[in-house]
Design a protein around this motif. Structure first.
Motif, PDB file in Angstrom:
ATOM      1  N   HIS A 142       0.840  -1.199   0.000  1.00  0.00           N
ATOM      2  CA  HIS A 142       0.000   0.000   0.000  1.00  0.00           C
ATOM      3  C   HIS A 142       0.872   1.244   0.000  1.00  0.00           C
ATOM      4  N   GLU A 143       0.356   2.276  -0.646  1.00  0.00           N
ATOM      5  CA  GLU A 143       1.023   3.578  -0.670  1.00  0.00           C
ATOM      6  C   GLU A 143       0.729   4.333   0.629  1.00  0.00           C
ATOM      7  N   LEU A 155       7.999  -7.489   6.791  1.00  0.00           N
ATOM      8  CA  LEU A 155       7.463  -6.159   6.485  1.00  0.00           C
ATOM      9  C   LEU A 155       8.561  -5.378   5.791  1.00  0.00           C
ATOM     10  N   ILE A 156       8.278  -4.899   4.580  1.00  0.00           N
ATOM     11  CA  ILE A 156       9.292  -4.194   3.806  1.00  0.00           C
ATOM     12  C   ILE A 156       8.987  -2.698   3.864  1.00  0.00           C
ATOM     13  N   ALA A 157       9.849  -1.962   4.566  1.00  0.00           N
ATOM     14  CA  ALA A 157       9.632  -0.529   4.742  1.00  0.00           C
ATOM     15  C   ALA A 157      10.915   0.136   5.218  1.00  0.00           C
ATOM     16  N   ASP A 158      11.181   1.332   4.720  1.00  0.00           N
ATOM     17  CA  ASP A 158      12.297   2.110   5.254  1.00  0.00           C
ATOM     18  C   ASP A 158      11.879   2.775   6.554  1.00  0.00           C
ATOM     19  N   GLY A 168      17.514   0.608  -1.291  1.00  0.00           N
ATOM     20  CA  GLY A 168      17.570   1.238  -2.609  1.00  0.00           C
ATOM     21  C   GLY A 168      16.648   0.645  -3.657  1.00  0.00           C
ATOM     22  N   PHE A 169      15.952  -0.430  -3.337  1.00  0.00           N
ATOM     23  CA  PHE A 169      15.070  -1.077  -4.302  1.00  0.00           C
ATOM     24  C   PHE A 169      13.705  -0.378  -4.315  1.00  0.00           C
ATOM     25  N   CYS A 170      13.273   0.127  -5.457  1.00  0.00           N
ATOM     26  CA  CYS A 170      12.011   0.875  -5.626  1.00  0.00           C
ATOM     27  C   CYS A 170      12.043   2.191  -4.835  1.00  0.00           C
ATOM     28  N   GLU A 171      10.997   2.989  -4.995  1.00  0.00           N
ATOM     29  CA  GLU A 171      10.898   4.254  -4.288  1.00  0.00           C
ATOM     30  C   GLU A 171      10.130   4.050  -2.983  1.00  0.00           C
ATOM     31  N   ALA A 172      10.574   4.758  -1.926  1.00  0.00           N
ATOM     32  CA  ALA A 172       9.951   4.551  -0.614  1.00  0.00           C
ATOM     33  C   ALA A 172       8.664   5.355  -0.479  1.00  0.00           C
ATOM     34  N   LYS A 173       7.573   4.862  -1.061  1.00  0.00           N
ATOM     35  CA  LYS A 173       6.314   5.592  -0.997  1.00  0.00           C
ATOM     36  C   LYS A 173       5.263   4.839  -0.209  1.00  0.00           C
ATOM     37  N   GLY A 174       5.648   3.742   0.363  1.00  0.00           N
ATOM     38  CA  GLY A 174       4.661   2.943   1.077  1.00  0.00           C
ATOM     39  C   GLY A 174       5.307   1.759   1.766  1.00  0.00           C
ATOM     40  N   MET A 175       4.496   0.758   2.058  1.00  0.00           N
ATOM     41  CA  MET A 175       4.986  -0.443   2.728  1.00  0.00           C
ATOM     42  C   MET A 175       4.485  -1.672   1.987  1.00  0.00           C
ATOM     43  N   ALA A 176       5.251  -2.748   2.084  1.00  0.00           N
ATOM     44  CA  ALA A 176       4.821  -4.024   1.520  1.00  0.00           C
ATOM     45  C   ALA A 176       5.016  -5.094   2.586  1.00  0.00           C
TER      46      ALA A 176
END
Ligand SMILES: [Zn+2]
Length: 159
Positions: free
Chosen positions: A12-13, A100-103, A138-146
């Motif tokens: 989700h964004e 949980l994938i998130a910066d 660095g993978f994809c842009e940090a605009k949400g969580m997966a």
């Protein structure tokens, strides 16, 4: 003994000002997750993993984002329906492993509280639940969580 494994993925964004929920737990953060429901990316992935293990229709088929009933709905409702189907088929949840994938927000400070929340919602001991936080590096842009997770269901053979 019969066992079934299920895989779940969701993303989700971020949406400014929305409340962030992870695993049914409210997290203090300036962004929530955009979605038709409360956007709980973890509960959506867990629900889909359970439904997948059972061979049932997925979360999007059961709870369409076109359906007004689920607008702003708590994702606990989706999980409860999946758990009802687990019980109906005589299975129980053996264990659950989630990434949980998130910066941000950082997952580690919330890990034990999220596990506790999931343990209550799923009705299984928290030692059978694993939550791991991963930064994107660095993978994809940090605009949400997966989130991705695997669940193992099992039941004893009858007779
Ligand atoms: Zn979702």
């Amino acid at each position: 003994m019969k066992v079934k494994v299920g895989l779940g993925f969701d993303s989700h964004e971020f949406e400014e000002g929305k409340t962030l929920y992870l695993g049914g737990l409210k997290i203090d953060f300036p962004y929530g997750l955009r979605g038709h429901s409360d956007g709980d990316v973890l509960l959506h992935a867990v629900t889909d993993a359970i439904l997948g293990a059972l061979g049932e229709p997925d979360i999007g088929e059961l709870f369409s984002d076109k359906d007004e009933r689920w607008k702003g709905a708590s994702s606990r409702l989706f999980l409860e329906e999946a758990l009802r189907r687990v019980r109906d088929k005589g299975y129980e949840i053996f264990n659950l492993d989630c990434v949980l994938i998130a910066d941000e927000p950082k997952v580690s400070p919330h890990k034990s509280a999220i596990k506790e929340s999931l343990s209550k919602l799923l009705g299984i001991p928290s030692e059978n639940i694993s939550i791991k936080g991963k930064r994107r590096e660095g993978f994809c842009e940090a605009k949400g969580m997966a989130c991705m997770c695997v669940v193992l269901l099992g039941k004893l053979d009858e007779g």
